[in-house]
Motif scaffolding. Structure first.
Motif, PDB file in Angstrom:
ATOM      1  N   THR A   7       0.803  -1.215   0.000  1.00 17.46           N
ATOM      2  CA  THR A   7       0.000   0.000   0.000  1.00 17.46           C
ATOM      3  C   THR A   7       0.838   1.268   0.000  1.00 17.46           C
ATOM      4  OG1 THR A   7      -0.088   0.013   2.403  1.00 17.46           O
ATOM      5  CG2 THR A   7      -1.870  -1.128   1.260  1.00 17.46           C
ATOM      6  N   LEU A   8       2.146   1.109   0.166  1.00 17.41           N
ATOM      7  CA  LEU A   8       3.063   2.247   0.239  1.00 17.41           C
ATOM      8  C   LEU A   8       2.642   3.236   1.315  1.00 17.41           C
ATOM      9  CD1 LEU A   8       3.763   2.847  -3.539  1.00 17.41           C
ATOM     10  CD2 LEU A   8       5.180   1.635  -1.881  1.00 17.41           C
ATOM     11  N   ALA A   9       2.175   2.693   2.413  1.00 12.77           N
ATOM     12  CA  ALA A   9       1.715   3.542   3.510  1.00 12.77           C
ATOM     13  C   ALA A   9       2.403   3.134   4.803  1.00 12.77           C
ATOM     14  CB  ALA A   9       0.207   3.409   3.673  1.00 12.77           C
ATOM     15  N   PHE A  10       2.609   4.104   5.669  1.00 13.90           N
ATOM     16  CA  PHE A  10       3.156   3.817   6.978  1.00 13.90           C
ATOM     17  C   PHE A  10       2.029   3.356   7.882  1.00 13.90           C
ATOM     18  CE2 PHE A  10       6.489   6.601   5.430  1.00 13.90           C
ATOM     19  CZ  PHE A  10       7.617   5.907   5.847  1.00 13.90           C
ATOM     20  N   SER A  11       2.324   2.386   8.710  1.00 14.12           N
ATOM     21  CA  SER A  11       1.329   1.935   9.676  1.00 14.12           C
ATOM     22  C   SER A  11       2.038   1.504  10.945  1.00 14.12           C
ATOM     23  CB  SER A  11       0.505   0.768   9.120  1.00 14.12           C
ATOM     24  OG  SER A  11       1.332  -0.354   8.914  1.00 14.12           O
ATOM     25  N   VAL A  12       1.298   1.525  12.006  1.00 10.45           N
ATOM     26  CA  VAL A  12       1.819   1.043  13.268  1.00 10.45           C
ATOM     27  C   VAL A  12       1.379  -0.406  13.370  1.00 10.45           C
ATOM     28  CG1 VAL A  12       1.805   1.327  15.757  1.00 10.45           C
ATOM     29  CG2 VAL A  12       1.628   3.333  14.265  1.00 10.45           C
ATOM     30  N   GLU A  13       2.343  -1.311  13.262  1.00  3.83           N
ATOM     31  CA  GLU A  13       2.018  -2.728  13.201  1.00  3.83           C
ATOM     32  C   GLU A  13       1.236  -3.215  14.414  1.00  3.83           C
ATOM     33  OE1 GLU A  13       4.787  -6.338  12.349  1.00  3.83           O
ATOM     34  OE2 GLU A  13       5.019  -4.829  10.777  1.00  3.83           O
ATOM     35  N   SER A  14       1.478  -2.648  15.573  1.00  2.00           N
ATOM     36  CA  SER A  14       0.776  -3.089  16.773  1.00  2.00           C
ATOM     37  C   SER A  14      -0.708  -2.752  16.728  1.00  2.00           C
ATOM     38  CB  SER A  14       1.406  -2.487  18.014  1.00  2.00           C
ATOM     39  OG  SER A  14       1.291  -1.076  17.984  1.00  2.00           O
ATOM     40  N   ASP A  15      -1.109  -1.816  15.881  1.00  2.00           N
ATOM     41  CA  ASP A  15      -2.520  -1.454  15.753  1.00  2.00           C
ATOM     42  C   ASP A  15      -3.279  -2.373  14.800  1.00  2.00           C
ATOM     43  OD1 ASP A  15      -2.341   0.624  17.535  1.00  2.00           O
ATOM     44  OD2 ASP A  15      -2.026   2.148  16.004  1.00  2.00           O
ATOM     45  N   LEU A  16      -2.562  -3.226  14.071  1.00  2.00           N
ATOM     46  CA  LEU A  16      -3.215  -4.135  13.134  1.00  2.00           C
ATOM     47  C   LEU A  16      -3.830  -5.305  13.889  1.00  2.00           C
ATOM     48  CD1 LEU A  16      -0.616  -4.375  10.253  1.00  2.00           C
ATOM     49  CD2 LEU A  16      -2.804  -3.196  10.211  1.00  2.00           C
ATOM     50  N   PRO A  17      -4.965  -5.801  13.405  1.00  2.00           N
ATOM     51  CA  PRO A  17      -5.517  -7.016  14.009  1.00  2.00           C
ATOM     52  C   PRO A  17      -4.512  -8.159  13.834  1.00  2.00           C
ATOM     53  CG  PRO A  17      -7.066  -6.037  12.443  1.00  2.00           C
ATOM     54  CD  PRO A  17      -5.778  -5.293  12.313  1.00  2.00           C
ATOM     55  N   THR A  18      -4.474  -9.084  14.767  1.00  2.00           N
ATOM     56  CA  THR A  18      -3.525 -10.189  14.676  1.00  2.00           C
ATOM     57  C   THR A  18      -3.807 -11.091  13.474  1.00  2.00           C
ATOM     58  OG1 THR A  18      -4.888 -11.496  16.181  1.00  2.00           O
ATOM     59  CG2 THR A  18      -3.070 -10.248  17.154  1.00  2.00           C
ATOM     60  N   ASP A  19      -5.035 -11.097  12.987  1.00  2.00           N
ATOM     61  CA  ASP A  19      -5.384 -11.923  11.837  1.00  2.00           C
ATOM     62  C   ASP A  19      -5.469 -11.125  10.533  1.00  2.00           C
ATOM     63  OD1 ASP A  19      -7.660 -10.532  12.627  1.00  2.00           O
ATOM     64  OD2 ASP A  19      -9.025 -12.173  12.175  1.00  2.00           O
ATOM     65  N   ALA A  20      -4.801  -9.980  10.472  1.00  2.00           N
ATOM     66  CA  ALA A  20      -4.880  -9.119   9.287  1.00  2.00           C
ATOM     67  C   ALA A  20      -4.449  -9.843   8.013  1.00  2.00           C
ATOM     68  CB  ALA A  20      -4.039  -7.860   9.481  1.00  2.00           C
ATOM     69  N   GLU A  21      -3.334 -10.547   8.066  1.00  2.00           N
ATOM     70  CA  GLU A  21      -2.854 -11.248   6.861  1.00  2.00           C
ATOM     71  C   GLU A  21      -3.823 -12.344   6.436  1.00  2.00           C
ATOM     72  OE1 GLU A  21      -0.407 -10.290   4.853  1.00  2.00           O
ATOM     73  OE2 GLU A  21      -0.196  -8.596   6.202  1.00  2.00           O
ATOM     74  N   ARG A  22      -4.420 -13.026   7.410  1.00  2.00           N
ATOM     75  CA  ARG A  22      -5.405 -14.071   7.094  1.00  2.00           C
ATOM     76  C   ARG A  22      -6.644 -13.456   6.441  1.00  2.00           C
ATOM     77  NH1 ARG A  22      -9.468 -16.676  10.824  1.00  2.00           N
ATOM     78  NH2 ARG A  22     -10.122 -18.536   9.719  1.00  2.00           N
ATOM     79  N   MET A  23      -7.103 -12.307   6.960  1.00  2.00           N
ATOM     80  CA  MET A  23      -8.261 -11.638   6.366  1.00  2.00           C
ATOM     81  C   MET A  23      -7.961 -11.197   4.938  1.00  2.00           C
ATOM     82  SD  MET A  23     -10.131  -9.401   9.333  1.00  2.00           S
ATOM     83  CE  MET A  23      -8.711  -8.495   9.882  1.00  2.00           C
ATOM     84  N   ILE A  24      -6.771 -10.654   4.721  1.00  2.00           N
ATOM     85  CA  ILE A  24      -6.395 -10.204   3.381  1.00  2.00           C
ATOM     86  C   ILE A  24      -6.332 -11.382   2.416  1.00  2.00           C
ATOM     87  CG2 ILE A  24      -4.513  -9.196   2.018  1.00  2.00           C
ATOM     88  CD1 ILE A  24      -3.971  -7.389   4.527  1.00  2.00           C
TER      89      ILE A  24
END
Length: 80
Positions: A7-24
């Motif tokens: 996404t070429l965006a900065f994000s704070v990894e700790s704010d992501l849901p733990t299952d983010a990659e699975r959802m994607i």
């Protein structure tokens, strides 16, 4: 802070849901559909939404998970 290559965006990894990659991964397997969160609120790109809008509303994350894992298996149709 982490730069997400997709996404070429900065994000704070700790704010992501733990299952983010699975959802994607599930969203991609379904053909990248639009997901309606609320009346007039639609996610057209789940990956960007997850990475660019953290932290997320628990209600909206629940709706995304419901769409990805429950509605797509026809569970909602069986109850009707």
């Amino acid at each position: 802070m982490v730069l997400n290559d997709a996404t070429l965006a900065f994000s704070v990894e700790s704010d992501l849901p733990t299952d983010a990659e699975r959802m994607i991964a599930r969203w991609r397997a379904l053909g990248c559909p639009y997901i309606e969160l609320d009346s007039g609120v639609v996610v057209s790109n789940l990956e960007r939404w997850l990475y660019n809008n953290a932290p997320h509303s628990g209600v909206w994350l629940a709706r995304v998970r419901e769409y990805l894992y429950i509605d797509t298996y026809g569970v909602g149709l069986m109850a009707a």
